[in-house]
Design a protein around this motif. Structure first.
Motif, PDB file in Angstrom:
ATOM      1  N   VAL A 134      56.885  30.669  15.749  1.00  0.00           N
ATOM      2  CA  VAL A 134      57.776  30.723  14.587  1.00  0.00           C
ATOM      3  C   VAL A 134      57.195  29.921  13.431  1.00  0.00           C
ATOM      4  O   VAL A 134      57.168  30.385  12.278  1.00  0.00           O
ATOM      5  N   ASN A 135      56.710  28.751  13.721  1.00  0.00           N
ATOM      6  CA  ASN A 135      56.199  27.863  12.671  1.00  0.00           C
ATOM      7  C   ASN A 135      54.994  28.448  11.946  1.00  0.00           C
ATOM      8  O   ASN A 135      54.738  28.097  10.793  1.00  0.00           O
ATOM      9  N   LEU A 136      54.266  29.338  12.615  1.00  0.00           N
ATOM     10  CA  LEU A 136      53.095  29.936  11.978  1.00  0.00           C
ATOM     11  C   LEU A 136      53.439  31.228  11.239  1.00  0.00           C
ATOM     12  O   LEU A 136      52.586  31.815  10.589  1.00  0.00           O
ATOM     13  N   GLY A 137      54.690  31.699  11.362  1.00  0.00           N
ATOM     14  CA  GLY A 137      55.110  32.886  10.619  1.00  0.00           C
ATOM     15  C   GLY A 137      54.941  34.194  11.354  1.00  0.00           C
ATOM     16  O   GLY A 137      54.938  35.266  10.732  1.00  0.00           O
ATOM     17  N   VAL A 138      54.824  34.152  12.692  1.00  0.00           N
ATOM     18  CA  VAL A 138      54.707  35.382  13.480  1.00  0.00           C
ATOM     19  C   VAL A 138      56.010  36.181  13.365  1.00  0.00           C
ATOM     20  O   VAL A 138      57.108  35.623  13.383  1.00  0.00           O
ATOM     21  N   ASP A 139      55.891  37.506  13.255  1.00  0.00           N
ATOM     22  CA  ASP A 139      57.062  38.371  13.070  1.00  0.00           C
ATOM     23  C   ASP A 139      57.675  38.842  14.380  1.00  0.00           C
ATOM     24  O   ASP A 139      58.894  39.012  14.473  1.00  0.00           O
ATOM     25  N   TYR A 140      56.830  39.069  15.371  1.00  0.00           N
ATOM     26  CA  TYR A 140      57.301  39.608  16.649  1.00  0.00           C
ATOM     27  C   TYR A 140      56.527  38.943  17.779  1.00  0.00           C
ATOM     28  O   TYR A 140      55.296  38.782  17.702  1.00  0.00           O
ATOM     29  N   PHE A 141      57.231  38.538  18.821  1.00  0.00           N
ATOM     30  CA  PHE A 141      56.619  37.832  19.936  1.00  0.00           C
ATOM     31  C   PHE A 141      57.080  38.496  21.228  1.00  0.00           C
ATOM     32  O   PHE A 141      58.233  38.377  21.620  1.00  0.00           O
TER      33      PHE A 141
END
Length: 712
Positions: free
Chosen positions: A431-438
């Protein structure tokens, strides 16, 4: 009520079903085995004791009106054990209940397989299995002889890909039908407790149902199991379950369109590729042409331009730990700044970034990267207290585990705080790195949690409803940590997990390994609540002979499109679309231009006229579509015919639509037969046309779709 719509049940003096008849069709086959039930007890040491109807000498049957009560006593293997069965016939259905009382407190009930109906074999019979998002099987005998996924009882340790609910089995029912009538067999269980749901051939004349209920040590199956008659096909059986679900499921989530971020409605195409290796987990994981991450930007830009849509890059082998080595994935390979720069560039182009992970296992050592070893951490953190334990205190894992797998390790218990804390930390980093989908819950097929029998943990030492509730609590914590980042799992999320895993890596290709063909059962039931993408097709060529079926990936994309799934492709070197994941890049890729044209055309439909149906509409029963067929050649089974035109029906906001796709490079004629005269509009690349008829003849353009829209 007419006589033909009533279910008839007869139970003989031995406590077996002698007749189960609906609309004049006799479904019951003569009993030749263990009878209505099999159950397994565990003693306080963990030793199993399996009993069935033949172990009881005294059987007492009472019948009053539409109620049957059967008591089984004088158990020869374990004296004092008593079983009580109730069956209530109500119009077109039978409601079943069972209670098992062990002979002493030294044993608890682990699971009960009930009702073990023995059904007749029909030459035209079809079995709907809730595996792989929906699997339709013509021949259970062929499945038994050659399938990769056999019918067997669920036990510790779980296989991952199996008949387990909630998990790779996403809904708690199955069905069997002939041309004249059918049986729906479902569990009215609002707690979504663990089950094994399947069917197996039983001699030359019979089929045996398997409904394995884990009771948490309790003596009863605490919900009705219903056997209901219906007319039609698998879609009509699914309607029965959908009606029950929408009225009685307390955890059915709110509609998908109110929960997903705006990018979901934009229908991005997913490009799935690794940044290390060349298509396999084994054989080395050196950086490839897509690393550093920004090396892929030109390939992504070319597809964005050709398809005129947003792109999501979904990365594999990006972990700085080791590929498929749960639970730790962070930091990314090359460091946060390297991946962060790629995410910034993608967002600048209005594109998206997703990451694969590998679920809640524990990796002691990686079999892919020999440098990865967490033995010291296992000792210092006392992780032995956190892992899943078997009924005899054993600690094993079968999911991607062993010297021929990706790792050696254990399964983490979903009920443990250590598991939740670890999952939250990994998700928060993304989340902190800006990922959209995990897709964090890879290897947790359908969101499934591994079984745990630990007497040291706070949970019950026998699997039951607590097992599902514990996984829901873990997923709830994960979703809160994810904030606006969307979470997913491998396979479609099972019914009680849809609330948290809204966008998932679908696996309809597993149906071919079951000895059947995929049908869109999952979107028929759940499309309004949960979605997914067409997946990475892992191991597809192990079941489908892709060399003899060169059009197969075109069919697969068309099938997923009409099922409402977001489209995805796996890339090999040079930005080329490959058949699937876990196939070496050295293998020849499919013909590229038909795939690129098909994806471009279908993406335009999904973002255009078909959007309101395919993004968040409700799937309805598809009218009869008559057209030519193509042959899918399989590795272990007889060839299968598939329609040259694939279609589906939808409803949304007072409108109905039928969507048809031609995945071939030639024009395909077809006819649609409705039950009544229909008035509406045909939309195609050639324009809009009014139509009014009970049957419609169409010419479907190559590598494209048409849409017929009507008022409800």
């Amino acid at each position: 009520m007419p006589e033909k719509s009533i279910m008839h049940l007869d139970i003989n003096s031995n406590g077996g079903v002698s007749s189960l008849k609906y609309d004049g069709v006799e479904f019951s086959a003569p009993e030749n085995g263990s009878g209505l039930f099999v159950f397994q007890l565990r003693d306080f040491v963990g030793n199993p004791l399996r009993l069935d109807g033949t172990d009881f000498k005294n059987i007492k049957k009472e019948e009053k009106d539409s109620l049957y009560h059967i008591e089984f006593s004088e158990c020869e293997k374990y004296p004092g054990t008593i079983v009580n069965v109730n069956a209530v016939v109500k119009d077109a259905e039978v409601l079943w209940r069972i209670d098992v009382s062990p002979g002493s407190v030294d044993f608890q009930v682990e699971w009960i397989d009930f009702p073990r109906l023995r059904l007749r074999h029909f030459t035209d019979g079809k079995f709907l299995l809730p595996f792989a998002e929906g699997t339709l099987v013509d021949s259970l005998e062929e499945r038994k002889n050659a399938a990769s996924f056999n019918c067997e009882y669920t036990e510790y340790p779980m296989t991952g890909v199996s008949n387990f609910y909630p998990g790779p089995v996403a809904m708690q029912f199955e069905a069997y039908y002939t041309g004249n009538a059918g049986l729906f067999i479902g569990c009215c269980d609002p707690t979504h407790s663990p089950k094994g749901i399947d069917a197996v051939p039983d001699g030359s004349d019979g089929i045996r149902l398997m409904l394995q209920h884990f009771t948490g040590g309790e003596s009863t199956v605490s919900y009705d199991v219903v056997t209901a008659g219906f007319h039609g096909d698998w879609q009509d059986a699914a309607e029965i379950y959908r009606d029950w679900m929408e009225e009685h499921d307390p955890v059915l989530p709110s509609p998908l369109e109110t929960q997903m971020p705006s990018w979901f409605a934009d229908s991005p195409v997913l490009l799935i590729y690794p940044v290390k290796g060349s298509g396999l987990d084994a054989g080395g994981v050196m950086p490839n042409e897509y690393f550093p991450y920004c090396n892929a930007l030109d390939v992504i830009a070319s597809y964005r331009k050709q398809w005129d849509c947003r792109i999501m890059a979904l990365l594999m082998h990006w972990e700085g730990t080791a590929p498929w080595a749960p639970p730790y994935v962070w930091p990314p390979y090359g460091g946060e700044s390297e991946l962060g720069q790629f995410i910034e560039e993608m967002h600048r182009s209005n594109d998206l970034v997703g990451l694969y992970a590998s679920g809640i296992g524990w990796t002691q050592k990686s079999m892919i990267d020999p440098n990865y070893d967490r033995s010291d951490l296992f000792e210092s953190e006392e992780v032995a207290k956190e892992i899943c334990v078997g009924p005899r205190g054993e600690t094993f894992s079968r999911v991607c585990n062993g010297n021929r797998g990706q790792r050696i390790g254990y399964d983490l218990c979903p009920d443990q705080e250590f598991t939740a804390r670890t999952v939250i930390n990994e998700i928060s980093s993304a989340v902190n790195l800006g990922v959209d989908y995990f897709q964090y819950f890879d290897q947790n097929q359908g969101g499934a949690a591994p079984l745990c029998y630990s007497k040291e943990h706070q949970h019950n030492s026998m699997p039951g409803a607590w097992h599902t509730e514990s996984m829901r609590k873990l997923l709830n914590k994960a979703e809160k940590a994810a904030s606006s980042m969307v979470l997913g799992c491998e396979n479609a999320a099972a019914e009680p997990y849809m609330e948290f895993c809204r966008f998932n890596d679908l696996r309809n290709n597993l149906a071919w390994g079951t000895g059947g063909v995929p049908v869109p059962l999952y979107p028929f039931l759940f499309h309004e609540y949960c979605s997914g993408f067409s997946g990475n097709g892992v191991c597809l060529s192990g079941w489908v002979d892709i060399k003899r079926t060169p059009f197969f990936l075109q069919w697969e994309l068309a099938w997923n499109f009409v099922s409402g799934n977001v489209l995805s492709v796996v890339l090999k070197d040079g930005g080329k679309i490959h058949w699937h994941w876990a196939l070496p890049w050295s293998e020849a890729e499919p013909e590229q231009q038909p795939l690129r044209d098909l994806i471009g055309n279908l993406t335009a439909w999904r973002r255009g006229k078909a959007a309101k149906y395919l993004v968040a509409g409700r799937m309805e029963k598809t009218p009869r579509i008559a057209c030519s067929s193509q042959t899918v050649y399989l590795q272990k089974h007889a060839p299968v015919k598939v329609s040259s035109v694939v279609g589906s029906a939808w409803s949304k906001n007072g409108k109905r639509a039928v969507i048809l796709v031609n995945y071939s490079t030639l024009v395909e004629p077809c006819r649609i037969d409705f039950e009544n005269d229909m008035e509406g509009t045909l939309y195609s690349v050639d324009g809009e046309f009014k139509l009014a008829a009970a049957s419609v003849l169409l010419q479907i353009p190559p590598l494209d779709a048409v849409l017929l829209e009507f008022d409800e």
